[in-house]
Design a protein around this motif. Structure first.
Motif, PDB file in Angstrom:
ATOM      1  N   ALA A 183       5.995  63.696  53.581  1.00 25.58           N
ATOM      2  CA  ALA A 183       5.952  63.784  55.042  1.00 25.58           C
ATOM      3  C   ALA A 183       4.732  64.534  55.547  1.00 25.58           C
ATOM      4  O   ALA A 183       4.296  64.323  56.685  1.00 25.58           O
ATOM      5  CB  ALA A 183       7.231  64.457  55.551  1.00 25.58           C
ATOM      6  N   VAL A 184       4.157  65.383  54.725  1.00 26.35           N
ATOM      7  CA  VAL A 184       2.989  66.170  55.121  1.00 26.35           C
ATOM      8  C   VAL A 184       1.781  65.270  55.381  1.00 26.35           C
ATOM      9  O   VAL A 184       0.923  65.588  56.214  1.00 26.35           O
ATOM     10  CB  VAL A 184       2.656  67.206  54.021  1.00 26.35           C
ATOM     11  N   ALA A 185       1.697  64.143  54.689  1.00 28.70           N
ATOM     12  CA  ALA A 185       0.485  63.321  54.666  1.00 28.70           C
ATOM     13  C   ALA A 185       0.175  62.669  56.008  1.00 28.70           C
ATOM     14  O   ALA A 185       1.060  62.440  56.846  1.00 28.70           O
ATOM     15  CB  ALA A 185       0.612  62.248  53.597  1.00 28.70           C
ATOM     16  N   ASN A 186      -1.095  62.322  56.185  1.00 33.24           N
ATOM     17  CA  ASN A 186      -1.511  61.538  57.347  1.00 33.24           C
ATOM     18  C   ASN A 186      -0.992  60.111  57.257  1.00 33.24           C
ATOM     19  O   ASN A 186      -0.741  59.460  58.276  1.00 33.24           O
ATOM     20  CB  ASN A 186      -3.038  61.498  57.455  1.00 33.24           C
ATOM     21  N   LYS A 187      -0.850  59.631  56.015  1.00 33.46           N
ATOM     22  CA  LYS A 187      -0.396  58.253  55.808  1.00 33.46           C
ATOM     23  C   LYS A 187       0.451  58.183  54.540  1.00 33.46           C
ATOM     24  O   LYS A 187       0.093  58.757  53.518  1.00 33.46           O
ATOM     25  CB  LYS A 187      -1.606  57.314  55.696  1.00 33.46           C
ATOM     26  N   ILE A 188       1.582  57.479  54.629  1.00 33.73           N
ATOM     27  CA  ILE A 188       2.446  57.269  53.469  1.00 33.73           C
ATOM     28  C   ILE A 188       2.442  55.782  53.143  1.00 33.73           C
ATOM     29  O   ILE A 188       2.784  54.952  53.996  1.00 33.73           O
ATOM     30  CB  ILE A 188       3.890  57.739  53.727  1.00 33.73           C
ATOM     31  N   VAL A 189       2.050  55.456  51.914  1.00 29.01           N
ATOM     32  CA  VAL A 189       2.008  54.074  51.442  1.00 29.01           C
ATOM     33  C   VAL A 189       3.061  53.923  50.349  1.00 29.01           C
ATOM     34  O   VAL A 189       3.059  54.672  49.369  1.00 29.01           O
ATOM     35  CB  VAL A 189       0.617  53.724  50.879  1.00 29.01           C
ATOM     36  N   ASN A 262       8.343  68.066  62.420  1.00 29.07           N
ATOM     37  CA  ASN A 262       7.028  68.632  62.742  1.00 29.07           C
ATOM     38  C   ASN A 262       5.905  67.840  62.088  1.00 29.07           C
ATOM     39  O   ASN A 262       4.832  67.670  62.665  1.00 29.07           O
ATOM     40  CB  ASN A 262       6.962  70.095  62.284  1.00 29.07           C
ATOM     41  N   ALA A 263       6.158  67.364  60.860  1.00 30.82           N
ATOM     42  CA  ALA A 263       5.119  66.640  60.126  1.00 30.82           C
ATOM     43  C   ALA A 263       4.958  65.203  60.627  1.00 30.82           C
ATOM     44  O   ALA A 263       3.847  64.677  60.643  1.00 30.82           O
ATOM     45  CB  ALA A 263       5.452  66.635  58.636  1.00 30.82           C
ATOM     46  N   ARG A 264       6.067  64.577  61.042  1.00 28.99           N
ATOM     47  CA  ARG A 264       6.033  63.183  61.511  1.00 28.99           C
ATOM     48  C   ARG A 264       6.753  63.096  62.862  1.00 28.99           C
ATOM     49  O   ARG A 264       7.905  62.642  62.942  1.00 28.99           O
ATOM     50  CB  ARG A 264       6.684  62.253  60.483  1.00 28.99           C
ATOM     51  N   PRO A 265       6.081  63.539  63.931  1.00 27.25           N
ATOM     52  CA  PRO A 265       6.744  63.576  65.241  1.00 27.25           C
ATOM     53  C   PRO A 265       7.162  62.206  65.761  1.00 27.25           C
ATOM     54  O   PRO A 265       8.037  62.110  66.625  1.00 27.25           O
ATOM     55  CB  PRO A 265       5.683  64.218  66.154  1.00 27.25           C
TER      56      PRO A 265
END
Length: 348
Positions: A183-189, A262-265
């Motif tokens: 969830a921290v990442a800018n993008k999850i693939v 918080n990480a993925r609003p």
């Protein structure tokens, strides 16, 4: 019925004996591993340029399919192309260097042990990275201890704080603590059938108090502080202890949900924080991931436009440390299998 009763008692005794043997073994193994970890020299890194590796794969296949008469001329032509490409790369680098992608691997166990390598890798990269660079973490984890995965997620967050683009690739599973990291990442693939989510908290333990009591074995536990110990494996648990333990689970779940929010609003956390895990295709529609692809597809596409480097930590261990780590991992893998059976999806 008498046979079943005797068999059940025998089975309970065997389980009790195994637990009694495994706990000291785990303690000893952990002590040896920790001592070895403190005495171990700083890690060394292995860096592999994946662009070159992909070119080598291609050339091996090309040469394997060429006729014998064509092979010599092909190799000659290849050498010319490599020289030309090298000159072009030098000129391009002097004007505008190609952006870079650095690839890390995180294979998580219950204790998120791989964070020991991850923290060194991120520390090293932060001394080198530019805003145009990217970090890709190939993540595989079904979760584990809250504090361990909290630390792992915090290590990834160091990249976000420095405004370094972070992509998480999940080929098999990023569940519970694994999804906390993702969830921290800018993008999850995620791959189409990767298991994603499981935003929940679980705790389970057997209680052998009645068995011990029936066999006239006393178990004594001394604590200071009302809630120093709420439920135990060998003592007699009560409703007050169970209620407090459940309260602590709920509080941890709330913290988990807030962290993901918080990480993925953009994510509707209330809709997905049920403890369920979804396959990649479903996770995409729910907003748990951003793209469907395998890590191989993602990195091959990146290599067409960027220089892609795989960074791996190499660590030499003494034979004592290897023995301790092997024993510890064996016990943890056994525990992981038992834990995994509780959430395992049906086979296809």
């Amino acid at each position: 019925m008498a046979f079943l009763s005797e068999y059940g008692l025998f089975l309970a005794k065997v389980v009790t004996l195994l637990v009694a043997l495994l706990i000291p073994l785990l303690v000893v193994a952990s002590t040896v591993a920790r001592r070895g970890h403190r005495d171990t020299a700083p890690p060394e890194f292995e860096v592999v340029k994946l662009n070159d590796q992909l070119d080598d794969y291609q050339q091996q296949l090309v040469e394997a399919t060429l006729a014998e008469g064509e092979l010599k001329s092909h190799r000659k032509q290849r050498r010319k192309e490599e020289k030309k490409r090298a000159k072009t790369a030098v000129k391009a680098a002097s004007k505008q260097p190609r952006p870079r992608t650095f690839v890390l691997d995180f294979d998580g166990d219950i204790k998120a042990s791989a964070v020991a390598s991850l923290r060194h890798e991120i520390t090293a990269l932060l001394r080198l990275l530019k805003p145009s660079d990217e970090v890709v973490v190939r993540l595989e984890s079904g979760g584990g201890m809250v504090h361990s995965y909290g630390l792992a997620a915090s290590q990834l967050n160091r990249l976000i704080e420095q405004q370094i683009p972070l992509t998480i690739c999940v080929d098999k599973v990023a569940a519970s603590g694994g999804y906390m990291m993702a969830a921290v990442a800018n993008k999850i693939v995620a791959a189409p059938f990767a298991l994603i989510g499981s935003i929940g908290v679980v705790a389970q333990l057997p209680n052998f108090n009645r068995l011990l009591r029936d066999n006239k074995v006393d178990f004594e536990l001394y604590t200071a502080g009302e809630y120093k110990r709420t439920v135990t494996m060998f003592g007699e648990n009560n409703d007050q202890g169970r209620a407090k333990f459940q309260q602590e689970l709920e509080q941890t779940h709330q913290l988990f949900q807030q962290f993901v929010a918080n990480a993925r609003p953009q994510l509707d956390v209330a809709a997905v924080a049920t403890g369920e895990a979804w396959y990649g295709q479903q996770a995409l529609s729910l907003g748990l991931v951003d793209q469907l692809a395998t890590s191989d597809d993602y990195l091959v596409a990146a290599a067409a436009e960027r220089d892609v480097y795989q960074l791996t930590t190499l660590q030499k261990r003494s034979w004592q440390e290897k023995l301790g780590v092997a024993a510890q991992q064996s016990v943890e893998q056994l525990a992981s299998r038992w834990l995994g059976r509780a959430t395992q999806r049906p086979p296809v």
